[in-house]
Write a protein that holds these residues in place. Structure first.
Motif, PDB file in Angstrom:
ATOM      1  N   LYS A 134       0.809  -1.215   0.000  1.00 17.56           N
ATOM      2  CA  LYS A 134       0.000   0.000   0.000  1.00 17.56           C
ATOM      3  C   LYS A 134       0.848   1.273   0.000  1.00 17.56           C
ATOM      4  CE  LYS A 134      -4.211  -1.653   2.308  1.00 17.56           C
ATOM      5  NZ  LYS A 134      -5.201  -0.970   1.449  1.00 17.56           N
ATOM      6  N   TYR A 135       1.922   1.276   0.799  1.00 19.37           N
ATOM      7  CA  TYR A 135       2.636   2.521   1.039  1.00 19.37           C
ATOM      8  C   TYR A 135       4.114   2.494   0.663  1.00 19.37           C
ATOM      9  CZ  TYR A 135      -1.658   3.352   3.560  1.00 19.37           C
ATOM     10  OH  TYR A 135      -2.986   3.489   3.864  1.00 19.37           O
ATOM     11  N   LEU A 161       5.072  10.069   7.080  1.00 19.51           N
ATOM     12  CA  LEU A 161       4.368  10.455   8.302  1.00 19.51           C
ATOM     13  C   LEU A 161       3.598  11.755   8.104  1.00 19.51           C
ATOM     14  CD1 LEU A 161       7.033   9.691  11.076  1.00 19.51           C
ATOM     15  CD2 LEU A 161       5.038   8.326  10.464  1.00 19.51           C
ATOM     16  N   ASP A 162       4.243  12.732   7.485  1.00 21.83           N
ATOM     17  CA  ASP A 162       3.598  14.035   7.308  1.00 21.83           C
ATOM     18  C   ASP A 162       2.358  13.956   6.418  1.00 21.83           C
ATOM     19  OD1 ASP A 162       5.192  15.522   8.981  1.00 21.83           O
ATOM     20  OD2 ASP A 162       6.575  16.155   7.418  1.00 21.83           O
ATOM     21  N   GLN A 163       2.419  13.144   5.367  1.00 19.84           N
ATOM     22  CA  GLN A 163       1.318  13.117   4.408  1.00 19.84           C
ATOM     23  C   GLN A 163       0.233  12.105   4.744  1.00 19.84           C
ATOM     24  OE1 GLN A 163       2.231  13.158   0.206  1.00 19.84           O
ATOM     25  NE2 GLN A 163       4.118  14.288   0.521  1.00 19.84           N
ATOM     26  N   ILE A 164       0.572  11.005   5.392  1.00 24.70           N
ATOM     27  CA  ILE A 164      -0.403   9.947   5.630  1.00 24.70           C
ATOM     28  C   ILE A 164      -0.840   9.879   7.090  1.00 24.70           C
ATOM     29  CG2 ILE A 164      -0.859   7.482   5.423  1.00 24.70           C
ATOM     30  CD1 ILE A 164      -0.506   8.929   2.761  1.00 24.70           C
ATOM     31  N   VAL A 165       0.095   9.997   8.017  1.00 30.26           N
ATOM     32  CA  VAL A 165      -0.219   9.840   9.440  1.00 30.26           C
ATOM     33  C   VAL A 165      -0.707  11.145  10.071  1.00 30.26           C
ATOM     34  CG1 VAL A 165       0.755   9.264  11.700  1.00 30.26           C
ATOM     35  CG2 VAL A 165       1.353   7.897   9.700  1.00 30.26           C
ATOM     36  N   LEU A 237      -5.882   5.314  13.157  1.00 27.74           N
ATOM     37  CA  LEU A 237      -4.759   5.195  12.233  1.00 27.74           C
ATOM     38  C   LEU A 237      -4.883   3.939  11.376  1.00 27.74           C
ATOM     39  CD1 LEU A 237      -1.714   6.318  14.416  1.00 27.74           C
ATOM     40  CD2 LEU A 237      -2.442   7.352  12.270  1.00 27.74           C
ATOM     41  N   ASN A 238      -5.125   2.817  12.013  1.00 26.20           N
ATOM     42  CA  ASN A 238      -5.172   1.556  11.275  1.00 26.20           C
ATOM     43  C   ASN A 238      -6.410   1.444  10.397  1.00 26.20           C
ATOM     44  OD1 ASN A 238      -2.692   0.452  12.155  1.00 26.20           O
ATOM     45  ND2 ASN A 238      -3.594  -0.105  14.110  1.00 26.20           N
ATOM     46  N   THR A 239      -7.507   2.084  10.835  1.00 25.65           N
ATOM     47  CA  THR A 239      -8.701   2.115   9.975  1.00 25.65           C
ATOM     48  C   THR A 239      -8.412   2.936   8.721  1.00 25.65           C
ATOM     49  OG1 THR A 239     -10.201   1.886  11.861  1.00 25.65           O
ATOM     50  CG2 THR A 239     -11.108   2.817   9.825  1.00 25.65           C
ATOM     51  N   THR A 240      -7.767   4.075   8.893  1.00 28.06           N
ATOM     52  CA  THR A 240      -7.442   4.931   7.754  1.00 28.06           C
ATOM     53  C   THR A 240      -6.388   4.292   6.860  1.00 28.06           C
ATOM     54  OG1 THR A 240      -7.946   6.896   9.091  1.00 28.06           O
ATOM     55  CG2 THR A 240      -6.639   7.219   7.088  1.00 28.06           C
ATOM     56  N   LEU A 241      -5.364   3.679   7.456  1.00 28.18           N
ATOM     57  CA  LEU A 241      -4.297   3.070   6.670  1.00 28.18           C
ATOM     58  C   LEU A 241      -4.735   1.780   5.996  1.00 28.18           C
ATOM     59  CD1 LEU A 241      -1.224   3.613   9.043  1.00 28.18           C
ATOM     60  CD2 LEU A 241      -1.890   4.963   7.055  1.00 28.18           C
ATOM     61  N   GLY A 242      -5.779   1.147   6.514  1.00 31.50           N
ATOM     62  CA  GLY A 242      -6.299  -0.054   5.871  1.00 31.50           C
ATOM     63  C   GLY A 242      -5.724  -1.355   6.381  1.00 31.50           C
ATOM     64  N   GLY A 243      -5.223  -1.372   7.612  1.00 34.03           N
ATOM     65  CA  GLY A 243      -4.681  -2.602   8.176  1.00 34.03           C
ATOM     66  C   GLY A 243      -4.028  -2.349   9.520  1.00 34.03           C
ATOM     67  N   PRO A 244      -3.715  -3.414  10.263  1.00 36.62           N
ATOM     68  CA  PRO A 244      -3.096  -3.262  11.592  1.00 36.62           C
ATOM     69  C   PRO A 244      -1.600  -2.981  11.479  1.00 36.62           C
ATOM     70  CG  PRO A 244      -3.371  -5.583  11.090  1.00 36.62           C
ATOM     71  CD  PRO A 244      -3.969  -4.836   9.929  1.00 36.62           C
ATOM     72  N   PHE A 245      -1.268  -1.811  10.953  1.00 39.50           N
ATOM     73  CA  PHE A 245       0.122  -1.499  10.636  1.00 39.50           C
ATOM     74  C   PHE A 245       0.850  -0.753  11.765  1.00 39.50           C
ATOM     75  CE2 PHE A 245      -1.870  -1.094   6.200  1.00 39.50           C
ATOM     76  CZ  PHE A 245      -1.763  -2.453   5.982  1.00 39.50           C
ATOM     77  N   ILE A 246       0.099  -0.020  12.584  1.00 40.69           N
ATOM     78  CA  ILE A 246       0.698   0.792  13.649  1.00 40.69           C
ATOM     79  C   ILE A 246       0.288   0.223  14.999  1.00 40.69           C
ATOM     80  CG2 ILE A 246       0.921   3.098  14.627  1.00 40.69           C
ATOM     81  CD1 ILE A 246       2.048   2.887  11.832  1.00 40.69           C
TER      82      ILE A 246
END
Length: 335
Positions: A134-135, A161-165, A237-246
């Protein structure tokens, strides 16, 4: 009998040179197909051969030994330990640039928020491979205005981090700050919002500020914001990113600052409030002195001799002769 011609050494030399070149090329390819990770990083390896696909080949755990990653593969290395994203006026943390988050309170004052979010990128292989899909396969604009992939060192990670998080963090802070009035987060707001100036007696809100009660309540409210964000931010964060990434998200709110004009008004109000307090103290002292003098005079009326005794006691030691009126004088012994 004539001798047979000696074979030419040219072709054999050429063959030897070509063999050496081929061996060197093969050696370089094999060496480039080996990689390892440091203690603070984890790597996602993607196929990259001319006849291969570009899918994830493997994930290399932190602090690995030299590992075969395949010919022409691309290795994406991510941070594996706890990182932090700092929003501050002085800079720092895993981010680019310097800034403060500005959000409105429920009564319309746009306060500045400074704090730090602590977090860890997942080390789960399947989740990390999905994260790279994804990223890790796109670029992000950095503070240097260049395009960077998230795995391309600090510049790339900061740009990600600045653009996505950051937008997710901003949204959570905006929701939480909007539940409080300005003076519930910054006690000094009571001075300008309640009109505690030199022209009026201190209001209950301003009085609470100066006796410390408002400051204590501010700390309680700031703790409420931290707890709410700690509860919601990781899920958001994980809902927006689309997975349990953080994982392991923790937020620490460091400062709540006010707009320059509001702060200037507060500084003026504090100065005026201090002047009022000083004047009130002088009035109180004068009233106390007047009551003491009145009480002393009443005592002298009842005891004239006491007045004379106090008068004598008040004579400075440097005075040799005291003559308050005609026909009366006192000379100190030995003078």
């Amino acid at each position: 009998m004539p001798k047979s011609p000696t074979p030419s050494r040219g072709p054999r030399t050429l063959i030897g040179v070509l063999a050496t070149i081929v061996a060197v090329v093969i050696g370089i390819m094999l060496v480039s197909a080996l990689d390892k990770t440091a203690g603070g990083e984890i790597a996602v390896v993607r196929n990259g051969g001319p006849l291969d696909n570009n899918q994830v080949r493997q994930v290399v755990d932190p602090a690995s030994s030299l590992t075969y990653t395949g010919l022409f593969s691309q290795v994406h290395k991510y941070p594996a330990q706890q990182r932090f994203y700092t929003i501050t006026a002085t800079g720092g943390g895993d981010r680019g640039g310097v800034d403060v988050e500005h959000d409105p309170t429920s009564d319309g004052v746009e306060v500045g928020i400074e704090g730090t979010i602590y977090f860890t990128l997942t080390n789960d292989h399947d989740a990390l491979a999905r994260f790279d899909d994804k990223y890790g396969t796109r670029t992000y604009l950095g503070v240097d205005h260049g395009a960077h992939a998230a795995w391309e060192g600090d510049d790339g990670w900061n740009a990600f981090l600045d653009q996505i998080v950051r937008p997710v963090i901003s949204n959570d802070l905006r929701q939480q700050i909007g539940d409080f009035r300005c003076q519930e987060l910054q006690a000094a707001c009571a001075l300008v919002q309640s009109g505690a100036t030199a022209s009026a007696t201190a209001t209950p809100a301003a009085a609470a500020l100066f006796n410390g009660k408002a400051g204590a309540q501010n700390n309680v409210n700031i703790q409420k914001i931290q707890n709410a964000i700690n509860t919601s931010l990781e899920q958001d964060l994980n809902t927006t990113l689309g997975g349990p990434f953080i994982t392991g998200v923790r937020f620490s709110l460091a400062h709540v600052t006010l707009p320059a004009k509001v702060q200037a008004s507060i500084d003026d109000a504090q100065a005026e409030f201090a002047a009022v307090s000083k004047s009130q103290a002088k009035v109180a002292q004068a009233q106390a002195d007047a009551r003491a003098n009145e009480s002393r005079q009443d005592g002298y009326s009842k005891c004239p001799a006491c007045a004379t005794i106090d008068t004598l006691k008040a004579i400075p030691p440097t005075v040799t002769t005291f003559a308050p009126g005609a026909g009366f004088a006192i000379t100190q012994p030995g003078k």
